[in-house]
Design an enzyme around this catalytic site. Structure first.
Site, PDB file in Angstrom:
ATOM      1  N   HIS A   1     -52.510  -7.347  36.969  1.00 31.46           N
ATOM      2  CA  HIS A   1     -51.304  -8.090  37.750  1.00 31.46           C
ATOM      3  C   HIS A   1     -50.940  -9.083  36.906  1.00 31.46           C
ATOM      4  O   HIS A   1     -51.549  -9.444  36.106  1.00 31.46           O
ATOM      5  CB  HIS A   1     -52.155  -8.594  38.971  1.00 31.46           C
ATOM      6  CG  HIS A   1     -51.630  -9.262  40.018  1.00 31.46           C
ATOM      7  ND1 HIS A   1     -50.985 -10.609  39.956  1.00 31.46           N
ATOM      8  CD2 HIS A   1     -51.081  -9.069  41.096  1.00 31.46           C
ATOM      9  CE1 HIS A   1     -50.577 -10.889  40.844  1.00 31.46           C
ATOM     10  NE2 HIS A   1     -50.537  -9.716  41.880  1.00 31.46           N
ATOM     11  N   ASP A  10     -60.813  -9.857  36.687  1.00 24.70           N
ATOM     12  CA  ASP A  10     -60.107 -10.143  37.968  1.00 24.70           C
ATOM     13  C   ASP A  10     -60.483  -9.302  38.832  1.00 24.70           C
ATOM     14  O   ASP A  10     -60.255  -8.177  38.910  1.00 24.70           O
ATOM     15  CB  ASP A  10     -58.433  -9.782  37.583  1.00 24.70           C
ATOM     16  CG  ASP A  10     -57.706  -9.982  38.696  1.00 24.70           C
ATOM     17  OD1 ASP A  10     -58.109 -10.057  39.972  1.00 24.70           O
ATOM     18  OD2 ASP A  10     -56.256  -9.832  38.496  1.00 24.70           O
ATOM     19  N   GLN A  45     -58.949  -7.447  43.957  1.00 24.32           N
ATOM     20  CA  GLN A  45     -59.304  -6.325  44.633  1.00 24.32           C
ATOM     21  C   GLN A  45     -60.304  -5.431  44.887  1.00 24.32           C
ATOM     22  O   GLN A  45     -60.598  -4.484  45.551  1.00 24.32           O
ATOM     23  CB  GLN A  45     -58.075  -5.387  44.203  1.00 24.32           C
ATOM     24  CG  GLN A  45     -56.676  -5.719  44.029  1.00 24.32           C
ATOM     25  CD  GLN A  45     -55.939  -5.851  45.411  1.00 24.32           C
ATOM     26  OE1 GLN A  45     -56.585  -5.466  46.666  1.00 24.32           O
ATOM     27  NE2 GLN A  45     -54.794  -6.622  45.652  1.00 24.32           N
ATOM     28  N   LYS A  61     -57.557 -12.022  50.622  1.00 27.02           N
ATOM     29  CA  LYS A  61     -57.636 -10.600  50.673  1.00 27.02           C
ATOM     30  C   LYS A  61     -58.983 -10.261  51.270  1.00 27.02           C
ATOM     31  O   LYS A  61     -59.136  -9.042  51.412  1.00 27.02           O
ATOM     32  CB  LYS A  61     -57.338 -10.273  49.204  1.00 27.02           C
ATOM     33  CG  LYS A  61     -56.074 -10.609  48.625  1.00 27.02           C
ATOM     34  CD  LYS A  61     -56.080  -9.754  47.264  1.00 27.02           C
ATOM     35  CE  LYS A  61     -54.650 -10.484  46.445  1.00 27.02           C
ATOM     36  NZ  LYS A  61     -53.553 -10.073  46.869  1.00 27.02           N
ATOM     37  N   CYS A  65     -46.187  -6.802  41.547  1.00 25.58           N
ATOM     38  CA  CYS A  65     -46.444  -7.543  40.505  1.00 25.58           C
ATOM     39  C   CYS A  65     -47.385  -7.018  39.289  1.00 25.58           C
ATOM     40  O   CYS A  65     -48.300  -7.546  38.798  1.00 25.58           O
ATOM     41  CB  CYS A  65     -47.426  -8.765  41.110  1.00 25.58           C
ATOM     42  SG  CYS A  65     -46.790  -9.659  42.121  1.00 25.58           S
TER      43      CYS A  65
HETATM   44  N1  PLP Z   1     -54.979  -9.920  40.584  1.00 24.60           N
HETATM   45  C1  PLP Z   1     -54.890  -8.885  41.268  1.00 24.60           C
HETATM   46  C2  PLP Z   1     -55.302  -7.502  41.159  1.00 24.60           C
HETATM   47  C3  PLP Z   1     -54.243  -9.047  42.838  1.00 24.60           C
HETATM   48  O1  PLP Z   1     -53.937  -7.939  43.432  1.00 24.60           O
HETATM   49  C4  PLP Z   1     -53.614 -10.185  43.076  1.00 24.60           C
HETATM   50  C5  PLP Z   1     -52.745 -10.455  44.119  1.00 24.60           C
HETATM   51  O2  PLP Z   1     -52.100  -9.599  44.780  1.00 24.60           O
HETATM   52  C6  PLP Z   1     -53.881 -11.276  42.342  1.00 24.60           C
HETATM   53  C7  PLP Z   1     -54.549 -11.191  41.116  1.00 24.60           C
HETATM   54  C8  PLP Z   1     -53.341 -12.666  42.626  1.00 24.60           C
HETATM   55  O3  PLP Z   1     -53.939 -13.046  43.777  1.00 24.60           O
HETATM   56  P1  PLP Z   1     -53.486 -14.415  44.499  1.00 24.60           P
HETATM   57  O4  PLP Z   1     -52.181 -14.377  44.835  1.00 24.60           O
HETATM   58  O5  PLP Z   1     -54.441 -14.785  45.668  1.00 24.60           O
HETATM   59  O6  PLP Z   1     -53.554 -15.532  43.430  1.00 24.60           O
END
Ligand code: PLP
Length: 411
Positions: A127, A204, A207, A230, A369
């Site tokens: 992401h 990360d 998900q 989430k 993203c």
């Molecule tokens: N990493 C992954 C894999 C994500 O799906 C997301 C959000 O969609 C993020 C990071 C970023 O999360 P946040 O916007 O809650 O900081």
């Protein structure tokens, strides 16, 4: 991991008041959970109770409400530590979400540990939140970014880790579960390979933490970041877990109240982690709400939640195969989470999402993203339906009816 104990979806849906509504004259079918999940009554009630009975600023006060708020906040930290199998609550830093957690590491750990010519190894599944902070760090330090590719089935090319990991690799950043394809990456294996060259690893977990049991000790990484919104929790709160010794070595990320021991006009000393990284009044209420979300998810059972979502994706793939032009982009197998990214003939994902919305179905269309991944796939955008514990086969059937209706509409 999969278990046969079925979830009582009717009872679970009833816990989410937002799902009980019509959108554009149809029952709401919410399939945008990878972007943000809905909140059960237990979480909303916890927030309400906290604000109605216990709220005050934390740590500084000597009065009863401040004591209660502090206990609730530090209790939430201990709850989060248990949720991910962390050794101690002090390894849990509350942040706004995954994005802030990764930026914290890039800003506070990065400059001390990277120099010109060093390497940061990412993957094409990342992401933007796990790409851009490392680009900023590379620009500051003169380090280089490298990236592991996927094969055409949406899985990481594990063989490339062996080629791309070198003695210059200081940091490996990898997503536990892909938000765009649903791939569950073998993070334990990746961490083990990174450790052979002495690299630090950030996973990360945005998900993964909402859908799978997490044990940071078993993963073996150094940092693990995820977001509350989430996983049935409030917005604006998330967790950065870090190994105690690394957090202790790192310089503060931001300065201000709460994170200091002694302040003189010219210099200050800092509290130990995690307070060192939580400058200013923290997001107490939402941390408490996140703890309630963790209770809620664990009461149901993360293994059961994962098995349920896996089953929904399998059913959706079966139904999708009957729809002309439907092409799923994720891997097929046990390493698949509840994310369904697909194409539908030459219908643009935005047009498709609009038709689905007119039928009360919420999906996401776009690059999610993940622009480097979209480029790798040769696509500008996909349509993504992402499932959570309150979705059921009826929701998949409604989605498929919507896809057939879109085909008819655009033919
Ligand atoms: N990493 C992954 C894999 C994500 O799906 C997301 C959000 O969609 C993020 C990071 C970023 O999360 P946040 O916007 O809650 O900081």
């Amino acid at each position: 991991m999969k278990t046969s104990t079925r979830l009582d979806i009717k009872a679970i849906k009833a816990e989410f008041p937002i799902l009980d509504q019509e959108v554009n004259g149809h029952r709401l079918v919410y399939l945008d959970n990878a972007a943000s999940s809905q909140k059960p009554r237990a979480v909303v009630a916890t927030l309400e109770r906290y604000y109605e009975r216990d709220h005050a600023n934390v740590h500084r006060g000597i009065h009863e409400l401040s004591t209660r708020a502090t206990q609730a906040y530090e209790g939430a930290r201990a709850r989060a530590a248990r949720y991910i199998g962390a050794g101690e609550p002090e390894e849990v830093v509350f942040v706004r979400g995954t994005t802030e957690g990764i930026n914290l590491v890039a800003s506070a750990w990065g400059p001390e540990n990277l120099r010109e010519g060093d390497e940061i190894l990412l993957t094409v599944l990342e992401h933007h939140s796990n790409i851009v902070p490392w680009q900023l760090l590379a620009q500051r330090t003169g380090a280089h970014l490298k990236s592991v590719d996927i094969s055409d089935d949406g899985r990481l090319r594990l063989d490339q880790f062996d080629e791309l990991l070198t003695r210059r690799t200081r940091l490996v950043g990898v997503t536990h579960v892909s938000n765009a394809l649903g791939t569950i990456n073998p993070v334990e294996e990746i961490v083990a390979a990174a450790k052979r060259v002495g690299a630090t690893v950030l996973v990360d977990g945005a998900q993964a933490a909402p859908h799978l049991p997490i044990d940071v000790g078993a993963v073996g990484c150094d940092f693990y970041a995820f977001s509350g919104h989430k996983m049935c929790g409030p917005t604006g709160i998330g967790v950065l877990w870090g190994r105690r010794e690394l957090l202790e070595e790192m310089a503060p990320y931001q300065g201000g109240g709460e994170m200091i021991e002694i302040v003189e006009l010219e210099r200050s000393t800092y509290k130990p982690a995690p307070q060192k990284f939580e400058a200013g009044t923290p997001n107490v209420a939402d941390a408490v709400g996140l703890a309630a979300a963790m209770d809620y998810l664990e009461d149901i059972g993360l293994e059961r939640i994962h098995a349920h979502e896996h089953d929904l994706v399998a059913y959706a793939l079966e139904r999708g195969a009957e729809i002309p032009g439907f092409r799923d982009l994720g891997p097929v197998g046990d390493d698949r989470a509840g994310v369904l990214s697909f194409e539908l003939g030459d219908i643009h994902p935005h047009d498709l999402a609009q038709v689905l919305d007119s039928r009360g179905i919420a999906v996401r269309a776009g690059h999610h993203c993940n622009q480097p991944l979209m480029r790798r796939l040769g696509l500008g955008a996909t349509t993504r339906a992402s499932f959570y514990l309150y979705n059921d086969r009826d929701d998949v059937d409604v989605l498929c009816e919507g896809l057939n209706a879109a085909i008819e509409f655009f033919s």
